[in-house]
Design a protein around this motif. Structure first.
Motif, short mmCIF file in Angstrom:
data_model
loop_
_atom_site.label_atom_id
_atom_site.label_comp_id
_atom_site.label_asym_id
_atom_site.label_seq_id
_atom_site.Cartn_x
_atom_site.Cartn_y
_atom_site.Cartn_z
N PHE A 1 0.83 -1.21 0.00
CA PHE A 1 0.00 0.00 0.00
C PHE A 1 0.87 1.26 0.00
O PHE A 1 0.64 2.18 -0.79
CB PHE A 1 -0.92 0.00 1.21
CG PHE A 1 -1.71 1.28 1.36
CD1 PHE A 1 -2.82 1.51 0.56
CD2 PHE A 1 -1.33 2.25 2.27
CE1 PHE A 1 -3.55 2.70 0.67
CE2 PHE A 1 -2.04 3.43 2.40
CZ PHE A 1 -3.16 3.66 1.59
N MET A 2 1.86 1.30 0.87
CA MET A 2 2.71 2.49 0.97
C MET A 2 3.51 2.71 -0.31
O MET A 2 3.62 3.83 -0.81
CB MET A 2 3.65 2.37 2.17
CG MET A 2 2.95 2.37 3.52
SD MET A 2 2.03 3.90 3.84
CE MET A 2 2.33 4.13 5.59
N GLN A 3 4.08 1.63 -0.87
CA GLN A 3 4.90 1.78 -2.07
C GLN A 3 4.07 2.13 -3.31
O GLN A 3 4.57 2.80 -4.21
CB GLN A 3 5.70 0.50 -2.32
CG GLN A 3 6.86 0.31 -1.36
CD GLN A 3 7.73 -0.87 -1.72
OE1 GLN A 3 7.27 -1.85 -2.29
NE2 GLN A 3 9.01 -0.78 -1.38
N MET A 4 2.82 1.70 -3.35
CA MET A 4 1.98 2.04 -4.50
C MET A 4 1.32 3.41 -4.34
O MET A 4 1.12 4.13 -5.31
CB MET A 4 0.91 0.97 -4.72
CG MET A 4 1.47 -0.35 -5.24
SD MET A 4 0.22 -1.47 -5.93
CE MET A 4 -0.74 -1.88 -4.46
N MET A 5 1.01 3.77 -3.09
CA MET A 5 0.31 5.05 -2.90
C MET A 5 1.23 6.25 -3.09
O MET A 5 0.76 7.33 -3.48
CB MET A 5 -0.32 5.08 -1.50
CG MET A 5 -1.33 6.21 -1.30
SD MET A 5 -2.68 6.19 -2.54
CE MET A 5 -3.56 4.70 -2.05
N ILE A 6 2.52 6.09 -2.86
CA ILE A 6 3.44 7.22 -3.06
C ILE A 6 3.47 7.66 -4.54
O ILE A 6 3.28 8.85 -4.83
CB ILE A 6 4.85 6.90 -2.54
CG1 ILE A 6 4.84 6.85 -1.00
CG2 ILE A 6 5.87 7.94 -3.02
CD1 ILE A 6 6.17 6.41 -0.40
N PRO A 7 3.69 6.75 -5.51
CA PRO A 7 3.62 7.19 -6.92
C PRO A 7 2.22 7.68 -7.30
O PRO A 7 2.08 8.60 -8.12
CB PRO A 7 3.98 5.92 -7.70
CG PRO A 7 4.73 5.06 -6.74
CD PRO A 7 4.12 5.34 -5.40
N HIS A 8 1.20 7.08 -6.69
CA HIS A 8 -0.17 7.51 -6.94
C HIS A 8 -0.34 8.97 -6.51
O HIS A 8 -0.91 9.79 -7.25
CB HIS A 8 -1.12 6.60 -6.15
CG HIS A 8 -2.50 6.53 -6.69
ND1 HIS A 8 -3.47 7.46 -6.37
CD2 HIS A 8 -3.11 5.65 -7.53
CE1 HIS A 8 -4.61 7.15 -6.98
NE2 HIS A 8 -4.42 6.06 -7.70
N HIS A 9 0.18 9.30 -5.33
CA HIS A 9 0.12 10.68 -4.85
C HIS A 9 0.98 11.61 -5.71
O HIS A 9 0.59 12.75 -5.97
CB HIS A 9 0.61 10.75 -3.40
CG HIS A 9 -0.45 10.47 -2.37
ND1 HIS A 9 -1.59 9.76 -2.65
CD2 HIS A 9 -0.53 10.82 -1.05
CE1 HIS A 9 -2.33 9.68 -1.54
NE2 HIS A 9 -1.71 10.33 -0.57
N HIS A 10 2.15 11.12 -6.14
CA HIS A 10 3.02 11.96 -6.97
C HIS A 10 2.28 12.39 -8.24
O HIS A 10 2.40 13.54 -8.69
CB HIS A 10 4.30 11.21 -7.34
CG HIS A 10 5.38 11.27 -6.32
ND1 HIS A 10 5.81 12.47 -5.76
CD2 HIS A 10 6.15 10.29 -5.75
CE1 HIS A 10 6.79 12.23 -4.89
NE2 HIS A 10 7.00 10.92 -4.86
N GLN A 11 1.52 11.46 -8.84
CA GLN A 11 0.79 11.83 -10.05
C GLN A 11 -0.31 12.83 -9.74
O GLN A 11 -0.56 13.76 -10.53
CB GLN A 11 0.18 10.59 -10.72
CG GLN A 11 -0.42 10.92 -12.09
CD GLN A 11 -0.94 9.70 -12.82
OE1 GLN A 11 -1.99 9.17 -12.47
NE2 GLN A 11 -0.20 9.25 -13.83
N ALA A 12 -0.96 12.69 -8.59
CA ALA A 12 -1.98 13.66 -8.19
C ALA A 12 -1.37 15.05 -8.03
O ALA A 12 -1.99 16.07 -8.39
CB ALA A 12 -2.66 13.22 -6.90
N LEU A 13 -0.15 15.11 -7.48
CA LEU A 13 0.53 16.39 -7.35
C LEU A 13 0.85 16.99 -8.72
O LEU A 13 0.74 18.21 -8.93
CB LEU A 13 1.82 16.23 -6.54
CG LEU A 13 1.68 15.83 -5.07
CD1 LEU A 13 3.04 15.83 -4.39
CD2 LEU A 13 0.71 16.73 -4.33
#
Length: 218
Positions: free
Chosen positions: A66-78
């Motif tokens: 979850f943590m490793q996938m959500m970080i790139p997910h958040h980066h794209q949102a930024l």
């Protein structure tokens, strides 16, 4: 000064607690040291034995995924939100983008710290998100991500066209994050990750509702 997300505050409290416990000794506390677990907003703190707290904070592969996938997910949102600041016509869209950036940037820091503390690889901005997709390990994929072609189209759009593309894309993006959080909440075991999944699900579900309202008014 903007209010930090609850999960970031709790992560800082957990780090401070670990330092404090390192200085505790049974000489000063005959009954043994107690761990203070910060309660939810408006709720009292709870105390317990360190061994019990450690057992309740065990982590597993679901937590790491979850943590490793959500970080790139958040980066794209930024990245999407940064484009909104430049190209959106709607003030509501720009305000929403600022809110997303303000909440997800600190969450990236908190998730990165969690992984780093456990000697796990931390995704960096600009890396291929699929490098951290854990679907090959039996987990769901990194859901809701915009494709490179979709990001290129969004970057080229302006005005109302941008607003509509942004809102539709971010609604899908948030829906994917909520699905990922709900999956991790079922199978994860770490206390901090559990709080993060709850925060992501609640915050982004509410933002989906706001974006749907904005989209109907364009």
């Amino acid at each position: 000064m903007p209010k930090l997300p609850t999960i970031v505050v709790r992560l800082l409290l957990s780090a401070a607690l670990a330092v404090a416990l390192g200085g505790c000794s049974s000489d000063s506390e005959p009954d043994g040291p107690k761990v203070i677990q910060p309660g939810a907003p408006g709720e009292p703190n709870a105390s317990g034995d360190p061994d019990t707290a450690a057992q309740s904070n065990e982590w597993n592969h679901t937590d790491v995924a979850f943590m490793q996938m959500m970080i790139p997910h958040h980066h794209q949102a930024l990245e999407m939100s940064d484009l909104a600041g430049k190209h959106a016509r709607s003030k509501a869209v720009r305000t929403l983008a600022e809110r997303i950036s303000g909440s997800q940037a600190p969450e990236i820091q908190a998730m990165s710290a969690w992984l780093d503390e456990r000697k796990m690889e931390v995704p960096r901005a600009g890396e291929d998100p699929m490098k951290y997709d854990h679907s090959q390990h039996g987990h769901n994929s990194m859901m809701g991500m915009m494709t490179p072609a979709q990001m290129k189209k969004l970057s080229a759009a302006r005005g109302e066209q941008f607003d509509r593309l942004f809102l539709r894309g971010m609604i899908r993006h948030h829906a994917g994050a909520v699905d990922m959080a709900e999956d991790a909440a079922q199978d994860g075991s770490d206390m901090i990750v559990g709080e993060m999944t709850a925060d992501v699900a609640a915050t982004q579900s509410a933002e989906i509702g706001r974006m749907q309202d904005i989209l109907t008014r364009l």
